[in-house]
Design a protein around this motif. Sequence first.
Motif, PDB file in Angstrom:
ATOM      1  N   LYS A   1      41.038  72.979  60.595  1.00  0.00           N
ATOM      2  CA  LYS A   1      41.680  73.030  59.289  1.00  0.00           C
ATOM      3  C   LYS A   1      43.207  73.039  59.381  1.00  0.00           C
ATOM      4  O   LYS A   1      43.868  72.228  58.714  1.00  0.00           O
ATOM      5  CB  LYS A   1      41.199  74.236  58.483  1.00  0.00           C
ATOM      6  N   PRO A   2      43.828  73.922  60.174  1.00  0.00           N
ATOM      7  CA  PRO A   2      45.293  73.880  60.238  1.00  0.00           C
ATOM      8  C   PRO A   2      45.841  72.599  60.845  1.00  0.00           C
ATOM      9  O   PRO A   2      46.939  72.154  60.481  1.00  0.00           O
ATOM     10  CB  PRO A   2      45.664  75.111  61.087  1.00  0.00           C
ATOM     11  N   ILE A   3      45.090  71.981  61.753  1.00  0.00           N
ATOM     12  CA  ILE A   3      45.536  70.697  62.299  1.00  0.00           C
ATOM     13  C   ILE A   3      45.559  69.651  61.190  1.00  0.00           C
ATOM     14  O   ILE A   3      46.521  68.891  61.038  1.00  0.00           O
ATOM     15  CB  ILE A   3      44.622  70.244  63.458  1.00  0.00           C
ATOM     16  N   LYS A   4      44.509  69.643  60.388  1.00  0.00           N
ATOM     17  CA  LYS A   4      44.421  68.682  59.282  1.00  0.00           C
ATOM     18  C   LYS A   4      45.412  69.012  58.173  1.00  0.00           C
ATOM     19  O   LYS A   4      46.094  68.119  57.647  1.00  0.00           O
ATOM     20  CB  LYS A   4      43.003  68.672  58.723  1.00  0.00           C
ATOM     21  N   ASP A   5      45.510  70.295  57.821  1.00  0.00           N
ATOM     22  CA  ASP A   5      46.397  70.704  56.721  1.00  0.00           C
ATOM     23  C   ASP A   5      47.855  70.365  56.993  1.00  0.00           C
ATOM     24  O   ASP A   5      48.625  70.095  56.065  1.00  0.00           O
ATOM     25  CB  ASP A   5      46.273  72.208  56.467  1.00  0.00           C
ATOM     26  N   ASN A   6      48.246  70.375  58.257  1.00  0.00           N
ATOM     27  CA  ASN A   6      49.639  70.096  58.614  1.00  0.00           C
ATOM     28  C   ASN A   6      49.863  68.654  59.062  1.00  0.00           C
ATOM     29  O   ASN A   6      50.936  68.321  59.563  1.00  0.00           O
ATOM     30  CB  ASN A   6      50.096  71.073  59.705  1.00  0.00           C
ATOM     31  N   ASN A   7      48.834  67.832  58.847  1.00  0.00           N
ATOM     32  CA  ASN A   7      48.918  66.398  59.137  1.00  0.00           C
ATOM     33  C   ASN A   7      49.356  66.141  60.580  1.00  0.00           C
ATOM     34  O   ASN A   7      50.163  65.252  60.859  1.00  0.00           O
ATOM     35  CB  ASN A   7      49.892  65.710  58.167  1.00  0.00           C
ATOM     36  N   ILE A   8      48.835  66.932  61.483  1.00  0.00           N
ATOM     37  CA  ILE A   8      49.168  66.810  62.899  1.00  0.00           C
ATOM     38  C   ILE A   8      48.472  65.582  63.488  1.00  0.00           C
ATOM     39  O   ILE A   8      47.281  65.373  63.282  1.00  0.00           O
ATOM     40  CB  ILE A   8      48.770  68.098  63.646  1.00  0.00           C
ATOM     41  N   LYS A   9      49.242  64.784  64.214  1.00  0.00           N
ATOM     42  CA  LYS A   9      48.717  63.535  64.767  1.00  0.00           C
ATOM     43  C   LYS A   9      48.280  63.679  66.229  1.00  0.00           C
ATOM     44  O   LYS A   9      47.382  62.965  66.685  1.00  0.00           O
ATOM     45  CB  LYS A   9      49.778  62.430  64.660  1.00  0.00           C
TER      46      LYS A   9
ATOM     47  N   ASP B   1      39.789  72.582  71.761  1.00  0.00           N
ATOM     48  CA  ASP B   1      41.046  71.985  71.293  1.00  0.00           C
ATOM     49  C   ASP B   1      40.883  70.486  71.075  1.00  0.00           C
ATOM     50  O   ASP B   1      41.366  69.936  70.081  1.00  0.00           O
ATOM     51  CB  ASP B   1      42.165  72.238  72.312  1.00  0.00           C
ATOM     52  N   ILE B   2      40.204  69.838  72.008  1.00  0.00           N
ATOM     53  CA  ILE B   2      39.988  68.394  71.899  1.00  0.00           C
ATOM     54  C   ILE B   2      39.086  68.081  70.712  1.00  0.00           C
ATOM     55  O   ILE B   2      39.362  67.178  69.905  1.00  0.00           O
ATOM     56  CB  ILE B   2      39.361  67.846  73.200  1.00  0.00           C
ATOM     57  N   ILE B   3      38.030  68.848  70.564  1.00  0.00           N
ATOM     58  CA  ILE B   3      37.077  68.620  69.482  1.00  0.00           C
ATOM     59  C   ILE B   3      37.713  68.908  68.125  1.00  0.00           C
ATOM     60  O   ILE B   3      37.546  68.139  67.168  1.00  0.00           O
ATOM     61  CB  ILE B   3      35.828  69.491  69.683  1.00  0.00           C
ATOM     62  N   SER B   4      38.463  70.011  68.021  1.00  0.00           N
ATOM     63  CA  SER B   4      39.135  70.364  66.762  1.00  0.00           C
ATOM     64  C   SER B   4      40.075  69.261  66.319  1.00  0.00           C
ATOM     65  O   SER B   4      40.126  68.896  65.134  1.00  0.00           O
ATOM     66  CB  SER B   4      39.915  71.670  66.933  1.00  0.00           C
ATOM     67  N   ALA B   5      40.842  68.731  67.275  1.00  0.00           N
ATOM     68  CA  ALA B   5      41.783  67.653  66.950  1.00  0.00           C
ATOM     69  C   ALA B   5      41.038  66.434  66.409  1.00  0.00           C
ATOM     70  O   ALA B   5      41.431  65.859  65.382  1.00  0.00           O
ATOM     71  CB  ALA B   5      42.588  67.283  68.192  1.00  0.00           C
ATOM     72  N   ARG B   6      39.981  66.059  67.051  1.00  0.00           N
ATOM     73  CA  ARG B   6      39.226  64.877  66.625  1.00  0.00           C
ATOM     74  C   ARG B   6      38.589  65.084  65.254  1.00  0.00           C
ATOM     75  O   ARG B   6      38.562  64.165  64.435  1.00  0.00           O
ATOM     76  CB  ARG B   6      38.166  64.532  67.669  1.00  0.00           C
TER      77      ARG B   6
END
Length: 236
Positions: free
Chosen positions: A178-186, A195-200
Amino acid sequence: MKKNIIALSIIVSCLASVSVNADPKTPGTSKGYSTIDILNLGVPAELNTVSVKELEKELADKPPMAVGFDIDDTVLFSTPVFYRGQQEFSPGEYGYLKNQKFWDKANCGWDAFSRPKQIATQLINMHQKRGDSIYFITGRTGSDCDFTTNYIKGVFNIEKMHDVIFAGASRDEYLKTKPIKDNNIKIYYGDADGDIISARQAGAEGIRIMRASNSSYTPIPKNGIYGERIVLDSQY
């Protein structure tokens, strides 16, 4: 001799089974190699590795973006913090990880004993030079203090520091998504499979930072188990 061959076959079968099942919720797709494997055998040709210079060249023509980093074993070698916590709050066991008193110690002062990783300095410098926004998202339980935020800002000379995001940990879901997506992290850098799975899951690229072979956070992950890119020499 026949018994030995059978025994060896069973061992190989077990190792193969383990190598493709790192995170129990998300089986791996490739063999993967731990940092210990790589130190002993060298970097296997099948691993998808990338250097900081190669990343910088790849991103040269792209506009500034948001990137994220895990903390423990990614930007900080924090084994001293966790070792001390275990000794003080639950010797020989892992109950300390559920003890808020430990997290308050870790987040509000003990990180002074965490050593910045060289690879983190290189990556952060590269992204700051590009003008990227840098976020730090950790699976730690949060505390009512700003020490870790200020410590990371100071040791990495971060010009525009965002408060560290304490996502917490769960056995059932990937809380960093969620925080990766909410902050539009690329791009999100991390040492753990999660970490890898969350990013994907968040639509970002997860790039593996190798966990140091002497980390107290065991078992050491199998780098490349999801076919992800791995930063060269990132165990230091």
